[in-house]
Design an enzyme around this catalytic site. Structure first.
Site, PDB file in Angstrom:
ATOM      1  N   HIS A  51      -3.756 -22.316  -8.618  1.00 22.37           N
ATOM      2  CA  HIS A  51      -4.094 -21.145  -9.438  1.00 22.37           C
ATOM      3  C   HIS A  51      -2.812 -20.625 -10.095  1.00 22.37           C
ATOM      4  O   HIS A  51      -1.791 -20.452  -9.410  1.00 22.37           O
ATOM      5  CB  HIS A  51      -4.641 -20.012  -8.565  1.00 22.37           C
ATOM      6  CG  HIS A  51      -5.949 -20.287  -7.897  1.00 22.37           C
ATOM      7  ND1 HIS A  51      -7.147 -19.811  -8.391  1.00 22.37           N
ATOM      8  CD2 HIS A  51      -6.258 -20.958  -6.756  1.00 22.37           C
ATOM      9  CE1 HIS A  51      -8.134 -20.175  -7.577  1.00 22.37           C
ATOM     10  NE2 HIS A  51      -7.624 -20.873  -6.575  1.00 22.37           N
ATOM     11  N   ASP A  98      -9.986 -20.341 -15.128  1.00 21.48           N
ATOM     12  CA  ASP A  98     -10.886 -20.043 -14.009  1.00 21.48           C
ATOM     13  C   ASP A  98     -12.010 -19.170 -14.543  1.00 21.48           C
ATOM     14  O   ASP A  98     -11.773 -18.201 -15.260  1.00 21.48           O
ATOM     15  CB  ASP A  98     -10.110 -19.318 -12.893  1.00 21.48           C
ATOM     16  CG  ASP A  98     -10.897 -19.261 -11.601  1.00 21.48           C
ATOM     17  OD1 ASP A  98     -12.054 -18.775 -11.611  1.00 21.48           O
ATOM     18  OD2 ASP A  98     -10.373 -19.707 -10.563  1.00 21.48           O
ATOM     19  N   ILE A  99     -13.218 -19.536 -14.202  1.00 20.10           N
ATOM     20  CA  ILE A  99     -14.403 -18.855 -14.726  1.00 20.10           C
ATOM     21  C   ILE A  99     -14.617 -17.477 -14.069  1.00 20.10           C
ATOM     22  O   ILE A  99     -15.343 -16.635 -14.605  1.00 20.10           O
ATOM     23  CB  ILE A  99     -15.645 -19.780 -14.567  1.00 20.10           C
ATOM     24  CG1 ILE A  99     -16.710 -19.456 -15.591  1.00 20.10           C
ATOM     25  CG2 ILE A  99     -16.203 -19.761 -13.176  1.00 20.10           C
ATOM     26  CD1 ILE A  99     -16.388 -19.912 -16.970  1.00 20.10           C
ATOM     27  N   HIS A 105      -6.243 -27.998  -6.468  1.00 23.63           N
ATOM     28  CA  HIS A 105      -5.948 -27.192  -7.652  1.00 23.63           C
ATOM     29  C   HIS A 105      -4.930 -26.118  -7.317  1.00 23.63           C
ATOM     30  O   HIS A 105      -4.867 -25.640  -6.189  1.00 23.63           O
ATOM     31  CB  HIS A 105      -7.212 -26.568  -8.252  1.00 23.63           C
ATOM     32  CG  HIS A 105      -8.048 -25.787  -7.284  1.00 23.63           C
ATOM     33  ND1 HIS A 105      -8.889 -26.395  -6.380  1.00 23.63           N
ATOM     34  CD2 HIS A 105      -8.150 -24.459  -7.057  1.00 23.63           C
ATOM     35  CE1 HIS A 105      -9.494 -25.471  -5.658  1.00 23.63           C
ATOM     36  NE2 HIS A 105      -9.062 -24.287  -6.033  1.00 23.63           N
TER      37      HIS A 105
HETATM   38  P1  AMP Z   1     -10.712 -22.047  -4.268  1.00 24.04           P
HETATM   39  O1  AMP Z   1     -11.278 -23.427  -3.989  1.00 24.04           O
HETATM   40  O2  AMP Z   1     -10.961 -21.092  -3.126  1.00 24.04           O
HETATM   41  O3  AMP Z   1      -9.260 -22.094  -4.689  1.00 24.04           O
HETATM   42  O4  AMP Z   1     -11.528 -21.436  -5.488  1.00 24.04           O
HETATM   43  C1  AMP Z   1     -11.999 -22.255  -6.531  1.00 24.04           C
HETATM   44  C2  AMP Z   1     -11.829 -21.551  -7.852  1.00 24.04           C
HETATM   45  O5  AMP Z   1     -12.480 -22.340  -8.824  1.00 24.04           O
HETATM   46  C3  AMP Z   1     -12.449 -20.137  -7.926  1.00 24.04           C
HETATM   47  O6  AMP Z   1     -11.473 -19.217  -8.373  1.00 24.04           O
HETATM   48  C4  AMP Z   1     -13.591 -20.310  -8.920  1.00 24.04           C
HETATM   49  O7  AMP Z   1     -13.790 -19.178  -9.735  1.00 24.04           O
HETATM   50  C5  AMP Z   1     -13.148 -21.506  -9.737  1.00 24.04           C
HETATM   51  N1  AMP Z   1     -14.250 -22.267 -10.321  1.00 24.04           N
HETATM   52  C6  AMP Z   1     -15.331 -22.760  -9.683  1.00 24.04           C
HETATM   53  N2  AMP Z   1     -16.144 -23.415 -10.547  1.00 24.04           N
HETATM   54  C7  AMP Z   1     -15.542 -23.316 -11.760  1.00 24.04           C
HETATM   55  C8  AMP Z   1     -15.872 -23.776 -13.069  1.00 24.04           C
HETATM   56  N3  AMP Z   1     -16.998 -24.473 -13.319  1.00 24.04           N
HETATM   57  N4  AMP Z   1     -15.025 -23.483 -14.091  1.00 24.04           N
HETATM   58  C9  AMP Z   1     -13.891 -22.800 -13.864  1.00 24.04           C
HETATM   59  N5  AMP Z   1     -13.520 -22.328 -12.662  1.00 24.04           N
HETATM   60  C10 AMP Z   1     -14.329 -22.575 -11.622  1.00 24.04           C
END
Ligand code: AMP
Length: 133
Positions: free
Chosen positions: A95, A29-30, A93
């Site tokens: 986490h 996660d970025i 996804h």
């Molecule tokens: P959520 O949809 O609320 O579970 O959050 C989406 C997650 O994806 C967040 O923690 C973001 O930091 C992560 N995220 C979004 N874009 C990217 C990316 N390009 N690379 C890695 N992580 C990402």
């Protein structure tokens, strides 16, 4: 339009890759809550986790277990915590977050920032602990 995670799977945008199978993909996660915060996704673009077909849902959870085991070996922590939010990116996804206390899994916490070199070093450390990688 393809989700940002589909673009990652296709290599159209970069990521810090952790592991991959024919159907599943894991990357850092970025905006991590903790060092090693990893996302595990199906390559197939389905928005809501619980809309996945049963076999794909079970496959994703098994892949998450395999990634979490390596993550727990690579990053010192009490447990690898798991959460499903999905409010930001419409591509299912899970986490995986190395945690030592309950507040480590609070998504309202300020996120950590790492340089590209630091992210790559973290990803490499985790990859080393995942057999077959
Ligand atoms: P959520 O949809 O609320 O579970 O959050 C989406 C997650 O994806 C967040 O923690 C973001 O930091 C992560 N995220 C979004 N874009 C990217 C990316 N390009 N690379 C890695 N992580 C990402």
């Amino acid at each position: 339009m393809a989700s940002v995670f589909t673009k990652i799977v296709k290599g159209e945008i970069p990521c810090y890759k952790i592991a991959e199978t024919e159907k599943y993909f894991a990357f850092l996660d970025i905006n991590p809550l903790k060092e090693g915060h990893t996302l595990v996704i199906p390559k197939q673009e389905v928005d809501y986790l619980f809309d996945l077909k049963e076999e794909d849902y079970i496959g994703l959870q098994l892949f998450a277990k395999y990634v979490a085991e390596g993550l727990g070996r690579a990053i010192e922590c009490e447990r690898v915590g798991t959460a499903v939010i999905g409010l930001e990116v419409p591509h299912a996804h899970i986490h995986l977050v190395p945690i030592n206390e309950i507040n480590d899994l609070n998504f309202a916490n300020e996120k950590l920032s790492f340089s590209p070199e630091e992210f790559e070093a973290i990803a490499a450390k985790i990859r080393e602990e995942i057999p077959g990688n």
